[in-house]
Design a protein around this motif. Sequence first.
Motif, short mmCIF file in Angstrom:
data_model
loop_
_atom_site.label_atom_id
_atom_site.label_comp_id
_atom_site.label_asym_id
_atom_site.label_seq_id
_atom_site.Cartn_x
_atom_site.Cartn_y
_atom_site.Cartn_z
N TRP A 144 14.01 11.20 23.16
CA TRP A 144 14.47 10.03 22.94
C TRP A 144 13.53 8.98 23.84
CZ3 TRP A 144 15.92 6.31 26.85
CH2 TRP A 144 16.42 5.09 26.19
N GLY A 145 13.13 7.88 23.19
CA GLY A 145 12.28 6.93 23.87
C GLY A 145 10.88 7.15 24.09
N VAL A 146 10.30 8.14 23.66
CA VAL A 146 9.09 8.59 24.06
C VAL A 146 8.00 7.86 23.32
CG1 VAL A 146 7.30 10.70 23.85
CG2 VAL A 146 9.81 11.09 24.77
N ARG A 147 8.13 7.58 21.91
CA ARG A 147 7.18 7.12 20.95
C ARG A 147 7.88 6.33 19.72
NH1 ARG A 147 4.85 11.36 19.79
NH2 ARG A 147 3.06 11.24 21.37
N GLY A 148 7.25 5.17 19.70
CA GLY A 148 7.75 4.55 18.40
C GLY A 148 8.97 3.58 18.51
N VAL A 149 9.20 3.44 19.59
CA VAL A 149 10.71 2.59 20.00
C VAL A 149 10.32 1.42 20.76
CG1 VAL A 149 11.84 4.79 19.70
CG2 VAL A 149 11.63 3.79 21.86
N SER A 150 11.18 0.57 20.84
CA SER A 150 11.12 -0.51 21.73
C SER A 150 12.40 -0.46 22.83
CB SER A 150 11.27 -1.69 21.02
OG SER A 150 11.45 -2.99 21.86
N PHE A 151 12.13 -0.99 24.11
CA PHE A 151 13.36 -1.11 25.00
C PHE A 151 13.67 -2.53 25.11
CE2 PHE A 151 11.07 2.98 25.98
CZ PHE A 151 12.08 3.63 25.70
N VAL A 152 13.23 -3.37 24.34
CA VAL A 152 13.56 -4.96 24.34
C VAL A 152 14.56 -5.09 23.16
CG1 VAL A 152 12.75 -7.12 23.90
CG2 VAL A 152 11.12 -5.39 24.77
N ALA A 153 15.93 -5.52 23.55
CA ALA A 153 17.03 -5.51 22.80
C ALA A 153 16.74 -6.40 21.64
CB ALA A 153 18.30 -6.05 23.40
N THR A 154 16.03 -7.31 21.57
CA THR A 154 15.80 -8.28 20.34
C THR A 154 15.10 -7.66 19.25
OG1 THR A 154 14.02 -9.29 21.41
CG2 THR A 154 16.33 -10.15 21.65
N ASP A 155 14.37 -6.46 19.61
CA ASP A 155 13.45 -6.12 18.76
C ASP A 155 14.08 -4.91 17.67
OD1 ASP A 155 11.03 -7.14 20.04
OD2 ASP A 155 10.53 -5.02 21.01
N SER A 156 13.65 -4.79 16.53
CA SER A 156 14.26 -4.29 15.48
C SER A 156 14.29 -2.69 15.51
CB SER A 156 13.62 -4.42 14.07
OG SER A 156 12.43 -4.28 14.01
N ASN A 157 13.45 -2.21 16.43
CA ASN A 157 13.39 -0.60 16.72
C ASN A 157 13.88 -0.63 18.11
OD1 ASN A 157 11.06 -2.04 18.25
ND2 ASN A 157 9.71 -0.27 17.60
N TYR A 158 14.91 -1.30 18.64
CA TYR A 158 15.43 -1.20 19.97
C TYR A 158 16.25 0.28 19.74
CZ TYR A 158 18.65 -1.88 23.93
OH TYR A 158 19.36 -1.78 25.08
N ALA A 159 15.96 1.18 20.78
CA ALA A 159 16.40 2.51 20.69
C ALA A 159 17.81 2.45 21.37
CB ALA A 159 15.54 3.42 21.32
N GLY A 160 18.18 1.54 22.19
CA GLY A 160 19.38 1.47 23.08
C GLY A 160 19.20 1.84 24.54
N LEU A 161 20.40 2.04 25.11
CA LEU A 161 20.27 2.41 26.61
C LEU A 161 19.97 3.81 27.11
CD1 LEU A 161 23.18 0.08 27.83
CD2 LEU A 161 20.79 -0.39 28.02
N GLY A 162 19.95 4.59 25.86
CA GLY A 162 19.88 5.86 26.19
C GLY A 162 20.54 6.63 24.89
#
Length: 415
Positions: A254-272
């Motif tokens: 989870w969260g290693v590649r191809g995701v965002s940790f910015v909540a407004t982004d369309s590919n936001y991966a969540g808190l975990g």
Amino acid sequence: MLLKLLIICVISAISTGEKIRYDNFSLYKIHPQNEKHLKFLNELPKNGDDLHIWKLPTTIGDYASVVSSPEKKDSFEHSLRKRSINYEVMLENIQQAFDDQIMSRKRRDTRNQLFWTNYQTMEDIYEWFHYLAEQHSDIVTVIQAGQSFEGRNITGVKISRQSGRRAILVEGGQVGADWLSPTVVTYIVDQLVRGAEPEILEAAEEFEWHIFPILNPDGHEFSQNADRLWLKNRRPTVGNSIGVDITKNWNSHWGVRGVSFVATDSNYAGLGPFSEVETRAISNYLDSVAGNLAGLLSFRSFGQRLILPFAHTLSHMYNYNETVIIGRRAMGSLAGRYNTQYLVGNSLEVHDGATGSIADWVKHRFNSPLVATYLLRDTGTWGYTLPVNQVLPSCEETFDSVMALVREAKFVGVL
């Protein structure tokens, strides 16, 4: 500023019952030729609040699929030209394409039946499932994996002609704007229940099929009723932001590649991993059938790829070598009907390398022998605006390939 205005418009649309419209928004297919082009395109989510990113490229020769507002159009095209980045304007007005998708299903009585010549609503699908269970009570059972954040049921069907068979789970509808995969998945249901060809009957008898067409019911309904371009689920996250990309919320790298940790982004991966009620519900359901789980087929649009685990590495892990042979043969069967061409490989080889997918999690946790993700039609010409005249062909060719996957997997001894 434009992003704030769009959020205000969405809130206003919800309160008034109006839909967000995308009149004169343009769809671009963009072709990077060097590493500088790749870097620029992959930084677009940070630089363009009024751009909708449907797909980003990972390699030279891949493509980006981007929607621009009319206000941004001139400056966006200028930024591409000054960097000598080749692009095509695929659609000048995506709203017209969306209107055409909706018009196709008006004035049609869907009671007790579905049509695969148009896109389907969740209400129609769920009603049809109950009708199937009544008419074919000996083999069809309506099943529930749980509920979404907003309290909608995550409903599916179990097709079982004989007890004690190994299970294959089929799912779609993780992305709100993706109306194609739920329709393709219901076609698979219809064929497994009512198909009379020997190969179909054999597949329906040898395996127990657990099929969920819409894993993200809140996002699906929101794309139907308010914002056609909505991708995520509908859980409030940080500040005024809403939604997590549940295709990236599973517990595999989870969260290693191809995701965002910015909540407004369309590919936001969540808190975990499994931060979302929808992914937790399906993971719990999969745990309940884990002892018998032979495979998982995940469906999404778009891209025309068959993605095999895993996304975090180019190394070929588990039974990759056997599975890629099976996949290539099956995609040959898919191409046999309409000559639709798919690429086959792991995500880093043929797609975006984004981690945290359901397929990777299932392969890692259960080591089920047959696990793959379909990226359905097309390759960026239409994207989420795919015309309804391509829906039935997509269903037919995809089902051909599903039967071929099962057949080839049995032939090489994987199943």
